[in-house]
Write a protein that holds these residues in place. Sequence first.
Motif, PDB file in Angstrom:
ATOM      1  N   LEU A  13     -26.115   6.465  -6.780  1.00 32.37           N
ATOM      2  CA  LEU A  13     -26.309   7.836  -7.260  1.00 32.37           C
ATOM      3  C   LEU A  13     -25.346   8.118  -8.413  1.00 32.37           C
ATOM      4  N   PRO A  14     -25.765   8.924  -9.375  1.00 32.16           N
ATOM      5  CA  PRO A  14     -24.827   9.290 -10.446  1.00 32.16           C
ATOM      6  C   PRO A  14     -23.727  10.199  -9.888  1.00 32.16           C
ATOM      7  N   PRO A  15     -22.546  10.197 -10.487  1.00 31.74           N
ATOM      8  CA  PRO A  15     -21.464  11.060  -9.984  1.00 31.74           C
ATOM      9  C   PRO A  15     -21.790  12.530 -10.216  1.00 31.74           C
ATOM     10  N   SER A  16     -21.220  13.378  -9.370  1.00 28.89           N
ATOM     11  CA  SER A  16     -21.379  14.822  -9.560  1.00 28.89           C
ATOM     12  C   SER A  16     -20.641  15.221 -10.839  1.00 28.89           C
ATOM     13  N   GLU A  17     -20.885  16.430 -11.306  1.00 28.92           N
ATOM     14  CA  GLU A  17     -20.213  16.907 -12.522  1.00 28.92           C
ATOM     15  C   GLU A  17     -18.692  16.927 -12.324  1.00 28.92           C
ATOM     16  N   ALA A  18     -18.251  17.373 -11.130  1.00 24.37           N
ATOM     17  CA  ALA A  18     -16.808  17.416 -10.835  1.00 24.37           C
ATOM     18  C   ALA A  18     -16.215  16.005 -10.827  1.00 24.37           C
ATOM     19  N   ASP A  19     -16.928  15.050 -10.212  1.00 26.84           N
ATOM     20  CA  ASP A  19     -16.446  13.674 -10.189  1.00 26.84           C
ATOM     21  C   ASP A  19     -16.417  13.081 -11.596  1.00 26.84           C
ATOM     22  N   HIS A  20     -17.428  13.413 -12.394  1.00 28.40           N
ATOM     23  CA  HIS A  20     -17.481  12.914 -13.768  1.00 28.40           C
ATOM     24  C   HIS A  20     -16.267  13.407 -14.558  1.00 28.40           C
ATOM     25  N   GLU A  21     -15.943  14.687 -14.416  1.00 30.98           N
ATOM     26  CA  GLU A  21     -14.774  15.246 -15.105  1.00 30.98           C
ATOM     27  C   GLU A  21     -13.494  14.551 -14.654  1.00 30.98           C
ATOM     28  N   LEU A  22     -13.373  14.320 -13.356  1.00 36.39           N
ATOM     29  CA  LEU A  22     -12.185  13.638 -12.819  1.00 36.39           C
ATOM     30  C   LEU A  22     -12.072  12.217 -13.366  1.00 36.39           C
ATOM     31  N   LEU A  23     -13.202  11.514 -13.407  1.00 40.04           N
ATOM     32  CA  LEU A  23     -13.187  10.127 -13.883  1.00 40.04           C
ATOM     33  C   LEU A  23     -12.924  10.012 -15.379  1.00 40.04           C
ATOM     34  N   MET A  24     -13.190  11.066 -16.132  1.00 38.54           N
ATOM     35  CA  MET A  24     -13.015  11.031 -17.581  1.00 38.54           C
ATOM     36  C   MET A  24     -11.615  11.460 -18.023  1.00 38.54           C
ATOM     37  N   GLN A  25     -10.755  11.877 -17.091  1.00 45.45           N
ATOM     38  CA  GLN A  25      -9.400  12.296 -17.443  1.00 45.45           C
ATOM     39  C   GLN A  25      -8.591  11.110 -17.969  1.00 45.45           C
ATOM     40  N   VAL A  26      -7.692  11.396 -18.888  1.00 43.82           N
ATOM     41  CA  VAL A  26      -6.777  10.378 -19.399  1.00 43.82           C
ATOM     42  C   VAL A  26      -5.373  10.961 -19.528  1.00 43.82           C
ATOM     43  N   ARG A  27      -4.386  10.097 -19.474  1.00 41.90           N
ATOM     44  CA  ARG A  27      -2.997  10.489 -19.722  1.00 41.90           C
ATOM     45  C   ARG A  27      -2.646  10.003 -21.111  1.00 41.90           C
ATOM     46  N   PRO A  28      -2.282  10.909 -21.997  1.00 43.06           N
ATOM     47  CA  PRO A  28      -1.897  10.480 -23.347  1.00 43.06           C
ATOM     48  C   PRO A  28      -0.658   9.578 -23.296  1.00 43.06           C
ATOM     49  N   GLN A  29      -0.697   8.500 -24.052  1.00 41.80           N
ATOM     50  CA  GLN A  29       0.419   7.562 -24.155  1.00 41.80           C
ATOM     51  C   GLN A  29       0.794   7.477 -25.635  1.00 41.80           C
TER      52      GLN A  29
END
Length: 96
Positions: A13-29
Amino acid sequence: MDCEQDVVDWSLLPPSEADHELLMQVRPQEGTHNKPPQKSFDCSIMDVADDMGFGIHDLNDALALGLVTRKATDGLSVGAWRVHRVRPNGSCKVAQ
């Protein structure tokens, strides 16, 4: 393997919108590529599989060397000693 079809269906199944947002987060380096705060899904699966494989191998070694007896492990985990077999037609059998 029809006995796990519901798990396969869920995993595709595709991820939910909330899961998609969580998975797309990044920490700037600074000075390098950004990094995600969590591992990728496939890396997580590989880590779990690796842990399971090493754990089973270590238990097998301990049993083979007599460091642990089968009787000593009885009751530690429900179903830990059940052997799952997949029949040629794809259905599953659990040995008692």
